[in-house]
Write an enzyme that holds these catalytic residues in place. Structure first.
Site, mmCIF file in Angstrom:
data_model
loop_
_atom_site.group_PDB
_atom_site.id
_atom_site.type_symbol
_atom_site.label_atom_id
_atom_site.label_comp_id
_atom_site.label_asym_id
_atom_site.label_seq_id
_atom_site.Cartn_x
_atom_site.Cartn_y
_atom_site.Cartn_z
ATOM 1 N N SER A 139 33.811 53.088 35.480
ATOM 2 C CA SER A 139 34.224 52.088 35.566
ATOM 3 C C SER A 139 34.402 51.254 34.305
ATOM 4 O O SER A 139 33.846 51.597 33.211
ATOM 5 C CB SER A 139 33.024 51.025 36.293
ATOM 6 O OG SER A 139 33.405 49.659 36.179
ATOM 7 N N TYR A 152 24.446 47.899 35.849
ATOM 8 C CA TYR A 152 25.836 48.673 36.221
ATOM 9 C C TYR A 152 26.406 49.068 34.957
ATOM 10 O O TYR A 152 27.042 50.408 34.734
ATOM 11 C CB TYR A 152 26.737 47.838 37.117
ATOM 12 C CG TYR A 152 27.704 48.269 37.626
ATOM 13 C CD1 TYR A 152 27.668 49.295 38.529
ATOM 14 C CD2 TYR A 152 29.240 48.091 37.243
ATOM 15 C CE1 TYR A 152 28.831 49.910 39.054
ATOM 16 C CE2 TYR A 152 30.147 48.706 37.854
ATOM 17 C CZ TYR A 152 30.060 49.565 38.736
ATOM 18 O OH TYR A 152 31.255 50.191 39.075
#
Length: 257
Positions: A139, A152
């Site tokens: 990501s 995350y």
């Protein structure tokens, strides 16, 4: 025989879109999902011949569960040509709250250990065959840390470094390691975000572009490319400027919010 792709997180979002894209390209599918019955129902709704797909229920955060799914794929379906470690979770955290330590542990168990455990059953066999693609979905959040998003961001930074290490380990073996770095994709994972999401794209659009990158065997690809440019510029910002830029930015929803 048709080539085979093994995809984790296939019950929704990016995983489901990748499954549809690979089937359209003539691949057989080995689909890993915790919600096995739901994924089977979806595959049947597509009208695909049952010989073209197999659902392997597993929890990526459980090492024994996901490695067993890989071994079952080898025994019952075959050695994949492409393995896509796509499953991941994203939950906001506050380090001051002791309860969020469990969220951090679960995030790393899924996004990092789960990725390595997804690949593990296939590495030796792919190396012996001299071909294959091991694909990790990272990501752009792994490029810089965002307030309230520490679990995350840290996990995806770890994914990028892990895949870089694995690529070096498999250099010259014929097995390609591909790091796919999505920007914002319209999935259940992002729909609860409380902040702007530039260059938001559909899962289908992402899957089309990821398929091309994986087929080419590129080592690293940000999708869409303008998000890659933006991320690189953020990486170049001095910390003081970056910190001011993000001051007051809405944070990722925490568990239960």
């Amino acid at each position: 025989m048709k080539p085979l792709v093994f995809i984790t997180g296939a019950s929704s979002g990016i995983g489901r879109a990748l499954a549809a894209r690979y089937h359209a390209a003539g691949f057989r599918l080995a689909l890993v999902a915790r919600r096995g019955a739901e994924t089977e129902a979806w595959a049947r709704e597509q009208g695909w011949p049952e010989a073209d797909w197999r659902v392997l229920p597993a929890d990526v955060a459980d090492i024994d569960s996901i490695t067993a799914a890989g071994q079952r794929c080898l025994a019952e379906v075959g050695l994949p040509d492409v393995v896509i470690a796509n499953a991941g979770i994203s939950v906001g955290v506050d380090t001051a709250d002791a309860a969020d330590l469990a969220v951090i542990a679960r995030t790393f168990a899924t996004n990092n250990v789960g990725m390595a455990a997804t690949f593990q059953p296939f590495v030796s066999a792919m190396r012996a065959r001299g071909s294959g693609r091991l694909v990790g979905v990272a990501s752009v959040a792994g490029i810089r840390g965002l307030p309230g998003h520490g679990a995350y961001c840290a996990s995806k930074a770890g994914v990028i470094s892990y895949l870089e290490s694995l690529r070096g380990e498999l250099r010259g073996s014929g097995v390609k390691v591909v790091t796919v770095v999505p920007g914002y994709v319209d999935t259940p994972l992002t729909r609860g975000n409380r902040y702007g999401m530039p260059f938001l794209m559909s899962p289908e659009d992402f899957a089309d572009r990821a398929f091309v990158a994986i087929r080419a065997g590129v080592s690293y690809r940000v999708i869409p490319w303008p998000m890659g440019v933006a991320a690189k510029l953020l990486r170049l910002l001095p910390n003081a400027v970056f910190d001011r830029l993000l001051a007051g930015r809405p944070r990722k929803r925490r568990q239960g919010e």
